[in-house]
Design an enzyme around this catalytic site. Structure first.
Site, PDB file in Angstrom:
ATOM      1  N   HIS A   1      -2.646   1.630   8.490  1.00 38.18           N
ATOM      2  CA  HIS A   1      -3.733   0.850   7.886  1.00 38.18           C
ATOM      3  C   HIS A   1      -3.902  -0.444   8.670  1.00 38.18           C
ATOM      4  O   HIS A   1      -2.933  -1.183   8.872  1.00 38.18           O
ATOM      5  CB  HIS A   1      -3.399   0.553   6.423  1.00 38.18           C
ATOM      6  CG  HIS A   1      -4.291  -0.472   5.790  1.00 38.18           C
ATOM      7  ND1 HIS A   1      -5.664  -0.335   5.720  1.00 38.18           N
ATOM      8  CD2 HIS A   1      -4.019  -1.660   5.204  1.00 38.18           C
ATOM      9  CE1 HIS A   1      -6.180  -1.392   5.105  1.00 38.18           C
ATOM     10  NE2 HIS A   1      -5.207  -2.212   4.787  1.00 38.18           N
TER      11      HIS A   1
ATOM     12  N   HIS B   1     -12.741  -4.067   4.016  1.00 37.31           N
ATOM     13  CA  HIS B   1     -11.284  -4.228   4.054  1.00 37.31           C
ATOM     14  C   HIS B   1     -10.670  -3.712   5.364  1.00 37.31           C
ATOM     15  O   HIS B   1      -9.977  -4.442   6.048  1.00 37.31           O
ATOM     16  CB  HIS B   1     -10.666  -3.516   2.836  1.00 37.31           C
ATOM     17  CG  HIS B   1      -9.198  -3.702   2.701  1.00 37.31           C
ATOM     18  ND1 HIS B   1      -8.551  -3.792   1.485  1.00 37.31           N
ATOM     19  CD2 HIS B   1      -8.218  -3.823   3.626  1.00 37.31           C
ATOM     20  CE1 HIS B   1      -7.261  -3.959   1.684  1.00 37.31           C
ATOM     21  NE2 HIS B   1      -7.026  -3.978   2.983  1.00 37.31           N
TER      22      HIS B   1
ATOM     23  N   GLU C   1     -16.719  10.279  23.842  1.00 39.65           N
ATOM     24  CA  GLU C   1     -15.405  10.832  23.494  1.00 39.65           C
ATOM     25  C   GLU C   1     -15.212  10.990  21.973  1.00 39.65           C
ATOM     26  O   GLU C   1     -14.363  11.765  21.529  1.00 39.65           O
ATOM     27  CB  GLU C   1     -14.291   9.923  24.035  1.00 39.65           C
ATOM     28  CG  GLU C   1     -14.235   8.572  23.320  1.00 39.65           C
ATOM     29  CD  GLU C   1     -13.122   7.661  23.805  1.00 39.65           C
ATOM     30  OE1 GLU C   1     -13.404   6.471  23.993  1.00 39.65           O
ATOM     31  OE2 GLU C   1     -11.990   8.128  23.983  1.00 39.65           O
TER      32      GLU C   1
ATOM     33  N   GLU D   1       0.827  -1.218   0.000  1.00 35.19           N
ATOM     34  CA  GLU D   1       0.000   0.000   0.000  1.00 35.19           C
ATOM     35  C   GLU D   1       0.863   1.270   0.000  1.00 35.19           C
ATOM     36  O   GLU D   1       0.405   2.325   0.425  1.00 35.19           O
ATOM     37  CB  GLU D   1      -0.954   0.013   1.202  1.00 35.19           C
ATOM     38  CG  GLU D   1      -1.894  -1.166   1.297  1.00 35.19           C
ATOM     39  CD  GLU D   1      -2.944  -1.256   0.179  1.00 35.19           C
ATOM     40  OE1 GLU D   1      -2.971  -0.359  -0.689  1.00 35.19           O
ATOM     41  OE2 GLU D   1      -3.701  -2.237   0.185  1.00 35.19           O
TER      42      GLU D   1
ATOM     43  N   HIS E   1      -6.770  -3.881   9.703  1.00 38.39           N
ATOM     44  CA  HIS E   1      -7.979  -4.641   9.361  1.00 38.39           C
ATOM     45  C   HIS E   1      -8.844  -4.768  10.620  1.00 38.39           C
ATOM     46  O   HIS E   1      -8.875  -5.820  11.260  1.00 38.39           O
ATOM     47  CB  HIS E   1      -7.601  -6.011   8.797  1.00 38.39           C
ATOM     48  CG  HIS E   1      -6.879  -5.939   7.489  1.00 38.39           C
ATOM     49  ND1 HIS E   1      -6.341  -7.045   6.858  1.00 38.39           N
ATOM     50  CD2 HIS E   1      -6.614  -4.889   6.667  1.00 38.39           C
ATOM     51  CE1 HIS E   1      -5.771  -6.670   5.713  1.00 38.39           C
ATOM     52  NE2 HIS E   1      -5.917  -5.360   5.583  1.00 38.39           N
TER      53      HIS E   1
HETATM   54  O1  2HA Z   1      -1.688  -7.190   3.296  1.00 42.81           O
HETATM   55  O2  2HA Z   1      -3.350  -4.923   4.310  1.00 42.81           O
HETATM   56  O3  2HA Z   1      -4.160  -3.804   2.068  1.00 42.81           O
HETATM   57  C1  2HA Z   1      -1.444  -5.873   3.422  1.00 42.81           C
HETATM   58  C2  2HA Z   1      -2.704  -5.151   3.321  1.00 42.81           C
HETATM   59  C3  2HA Z   1      -3.146  -4.725   2.000  1.00 42.81           C
HETATM   60 ZN    ZN Z   2      -5.287  -4.165   4.016  1.00 42.31          ZN
END
Ligand code: 2HA
Ligand code: ZN
Length: 275
Positions: free
Chosen positions: A140, A211, A170, A116, A142
């Site tokens: 980032h 995602h 909050e 990414e 998940h």
């Molecule tokens: O595997 O999270 O978006 C890496 C990620 C791709």
């Molecule tokens: Zn991801």
């Protein structure tokens, strides 16, 4: 100084480990990048190589020309960052156009920066400009409950922001600008990077439907704390929706306006619509 002794590297590693412990980084899921300060790059200069091959980023980030970043590796596991940092993370440098990068340290067993990288760098560029250089961390993850919500809530900034604000007092103080939402897109490329960085002009949080999430912040504490707050609020919403589909009572638009006055935050009226 050795790279692994630097405070910013230790903070980065701890944040990756914290994310792993939250359950947000199954297998090689998620990625983290930090825009290194000039003095921090100087402090580890002795260990930075200048022999790495220049490779294409896949997009152009001219405002970031010459900057150094600490990044997680593509296909690497957050679970291994603490125990094997030299294999899992890297310091990279961008060229004078902001179109290519080279590895200066780390990823000793081969590999490349996070898949990414285009999204991370385009977000860094937007946030650096929007905050006068204050924001340095893009994360980032998940996040389970936020992902679950992208199957049942309309994929609209207003809906995600208002619902998550309502789940914990909050929240409007922690993310007063709200949350942006990107519909499902192929990850890893320039297109999703452009869509996300467009949202990052307005928000510090962007949801990727089905995602995960992207967060931006000044330092590791604030950025991890932001991800954690949004995901916890999503967990409360998932629990609430599992108990009953509607609310018996909630924080009202008027309550939010009162909160904004006392906590000295500006809450955009477009999130305070009557329901
Ligand atoms: O595997 O999270 O978006 C890496 C990620 C791709
Ligand atoms: Zn991801």
């Amino acid at each position: 100084m050795r790279v692994l002794e630097a405070k910013f590297v230790q903070g980065f590693m701890r944040m990756a480990d914290d994310g792993w412990n939250q359950g947000w980084h199954e297998r090689n899921g998620g990625n983290l990048t930090y825009r290194i300060k000039k003095e921090e790059a100087e402090s580890i200069r002795e260990e930075l190589s200048e022999d790495g091959e220049w490779k294409e980023i896949g997009t152009a980030v001219p405002a970031l020309a010459g900057e150094y970043f600490l990044v997680t590796g593509s296909g690497k596991y957050f679970r291994n960052v603490m125990s094997d940092p030299e294999d899992s993370i890297a310091v990279i440098e961008l060229d004078d156009k902001g179109e290519n990068y080279r590895i200066c340290w780390g990823l000793v067993n081969g590999g490349r920066p996070t898949s990414e990288l285009p999204s991370h760098l385009m977000n860094h560029e937007v946030k650096m400009q929007a905050t006068g250089g204050k924001h340095r961390v893009i994360y980032h993850a998940h996040t389970t409950n936020v992902i679950a919500l992208t199957f049942v809530l309309p994929l609209k900034d207003e809906v995600f922001t208002r619902e998550l604000w309502e789940m914990a007092t909050e929240c409007p103080v922690v993310f007063p600008d709200g949350i942006g939402v990107v519909g499902w897109m192929v990850p890893g490329g320039r297109e999703i990077a452009v869509a996300t960085s467009e949202l990052m002009k307005k928000y510090d949080v962007a949801v990727w439907a089905h995602h995960g999430m992207f967060c931006s912040g000044e330092d590791f504490d604030l950025t991890f704390g932001l991800m954690h707050t949004v995901e916890k609020s999503a967990e409360i919403l998932v629990k609430m929706l599992s108990m009953r589909p509607d609310k018996l009572q909630t924080i009202t638009a008027e309550n939010f306006r009162d909160l904004a006055v006392d906590f000295k935050v500006e809450l955009p009226e477009r999130f305070l619509f009557e329901k």
